[in-house]
Design a protein around this motif. Sequence first.
Motif, PDB file in Angstrom:
ATOM      1  N   GLU A 181      31.216 -18.848 -10.137  1.00 29.10           N
ATOM      2  CA  GLU A 181      30.497 -19.674  -9.290  1.00 29.10           C
ATOM      3  C   GLU A 181      31.350 -19.890  -7.983  1.00 29.10           C
ATOM      4  N   ARG A 227      36.578 -31.710 -11.417  1.00 29.91           N
ATOM      5  CA  ARG A 227      35.491 -30.824 -11.962  1.00 29.91           C
ATOM      6  C   ARG A 227      35.288 -30.952 -13.311  1.00 29.91           C
ATOM      7  N   THR A 274      30.374 -28.165  -8.402  1.00 29.73           N
ATOM      8  CA  THR A 274      31.620 -27.842  -8.924  1.00 29.73           C
ATOM      9  C   THR A 274      31.308 -26.239  -9.207  1.00 29.73           C
ATOM     10  N   HIS A 333      33.481 -19.765 -16.181  1.00 29.94           N
ATOM     11  CA  HIS A 333      33.347 -19.768 -17.608  1.00 29.94           C
ATOM     12  C   HIS A 333      33.699 -18.235 -18.087  1.00 29.94           C
TER      13      HIS A 333
HETATM   14  N1  GLU Z   1      28.760 -25.651 -12.203  1.00 30.00           N
HETATM   15  C1  GLU Z   1      29.277 -26.020 -13.705  1.00 30.00           C
HETATM   16  C2  GLU Z   1      30.749 -26.063 -13.758  1.00 30.00           C
HETATM   17  O1  GLU Z   1      31.569 -26.384 -13.123  1.00 30.00           O
HETATM   18  C3  GLU Z   1      28.561 -24.986 -14.667  1.00 30.00           C
HETATM   19  C4  GLU Z   1      27.139 -25.099 -14.706  1.00 30.00           C
HETATM   20  C5  GLU Z   1      26.534 -23.926 -15.559  1.00 30.00           C
HETATM   21  O2  GLU Z   1      26.258 -24.206 -16.606  1.00 30.00           O
HETATM   22  O3  GLU Z   1      26.247 -22.658 -15.126  1.00 30.00           O
HETATM   23  O4  GLU Z   1      31.257 -25.408 -14.739  1.00 30.00           O
END
Ligand code: GLU
Length: 440
Positions: free
Chosen positions: A133, A287, A229, A233
Motif C-alpha cells: 500500500e 498505524r 495507513t 501484509h
Molecule cells: N490499510 C490497512 C493497513 O494499514 C489495511 C487495509 C486492508 O485490509 O487492505 O494495514
Amino acid sequence: MTTGDGPSTITWVLHTDLVNLVRGRGLPDYDPVTTKGPAVGWVPADLALDAFGGLVENPWGPTGELRLVPDPETFVEIDRLPGGRPPFRFALARCVDLDDVSWPSCPRVVLERTVGRLADEFGLHVLAATEHEFGLLGQPVPLPFTVDAARRAEPLLSAVVTALTQAGVGPENVLPEFGHNQFEITAEPAMGVAAADRTVIVREVVREVARALDREITFSPVIGPGAGTNGAHLHLSLLDTDGHSVTADPLGEHGLSPVTSRFAAGIMAHLPGLSGLCTPSVVSYQRVGPRSWSAGYTAFGVANREAALRLAPGRPSGSGRPGLGPSLEFRPIDATANPYLAMAGILAAGMDGIRRNLPLPRSIAVDPDQLDDDQRAELGIEPLPRSLDDAIAALERDDVLTDLFDDELWACLTSLKRQEIERFRATPPSRIVTAYARAY
Ligand code: GLU
Ligand code: MG
C-alpha cells in the motif's frame, strides 16, 4: 539487454539495510547472463545508517571491508520509463567478507539461513507475497476505492504495471484503497528469499516510476495526519519439497493442515517480539492499533481484517492462475521493516510452533476491540505493543527471535532503534508522519 552502450547501462548493486532503505553502488558493465556478477566493495557500518541521513553508533565504526555480490536472479532492467529516462537496472546483493564467506550480519544472509533451516529440519518451503500500500502525496483527494481515484492518478498506475511486468515480477492486482490517494499493488508470490527480494523490487520499481512522472509517493505506514495507513501484509503458504501446498487440509481445523496450524500457532506466540521486526519504527505505532484494519491485538481470525494473523482464502477459481489454496496473512507489518529480517522472524516463530507442537488459538469472528478485557483474557488475546519502546523490549525478551542475530547485528539494530526513539521522543505526531513520509 543493452549492455555496453554508455552511461545508461549503469547497474545498481543494491543492499537493503536495517531501516529498509535500499543503498548500493553502480556498475557500468554488469551482464547477468554471462557473469555471476562482479562484487562491489561495501562497508559494515552502512548497516548503521538511519532513515534521516544519520549514522548511529555501531560495532564496526570505520573498520572492516565487505563485498556486495549481486544475485543474477534478481536482475531487473526497465527501459520503457516515462519521460525518456535512462533505463533503471539493478540487482539485489548479499554481503560476503573478503574470503567470500557470507557475512552473518547481512539481512539477506539471515533469511537464507532461516529458509535453509525450514527445508533441512522440516522439509518445508515458503511461498510468500507482500501487499504493497502506498499514498500519492500533494494531489486533490478523490473518494476511496473509486475508479475516479484510480484514473486521476494516471498515468502512474498504468506505468507501474508496465514497469513491474518488465521487471518480471508479475503484477497481479492494482486498486485504489481507503486512504487519501492511497493505492495498493500486489505481485505474484515467490519462494523463500525470492519473495523478500520481490518485495524490495516492487517498491523500488514503483518509486522509480513515481520519480519518472515527478509524483511524490510514500510507502510510510502513515500517509498523512488522518489520511490513512499503509500496510505491507505478508501472505505465506507452506509447500513440500515437491512444490505442493501443504497449507490446506479439508479435515483440519479451519481447513488447515496440522503442520500449518502449528506454524501459525508459533507466529501467534511470538507476535509481541515480531512487532520489533515487522512494525519497527516510531511511526509504525501511528498505524497499528485497534479499529484500523492493521491489527491491535494478538488475535487469530479467519477472514477477519482486525486479526494480526488472518487465514485468507485462495484465489478465486477461474482466475486463470494456479490455485495456491489459502494463505496465512500477517498484518502488523509495514514498509519500514526490512523484509528479509521480518520474514526470517516470522519463519523462526512458525518453526518454533511446529517444534513445540503449539495449538492454534481460537479464531475470532469479531473485532477483538469489541470484546471486554475479561473476554480477551479468556481467549488469550493481548494488546500488541503500542510503541517502538515496547516492541523492542518484547523483541529483546524473545530468544527465538534474538537467536537470528549475531552479536554485531543485534548491537547495530538496537542502537538504531534507541536513537530513533530518542530522536522523536518530543516530536508532535504530525511531524513524525512527515519525516517518515519523506524517507519512505
Ligand atoms: N490499510 C490497512 C493497513 O494499514 C489495511 C487495509 C486492508 O485490509 O487492505 O494495514
Ligand atoms: Mg489493502
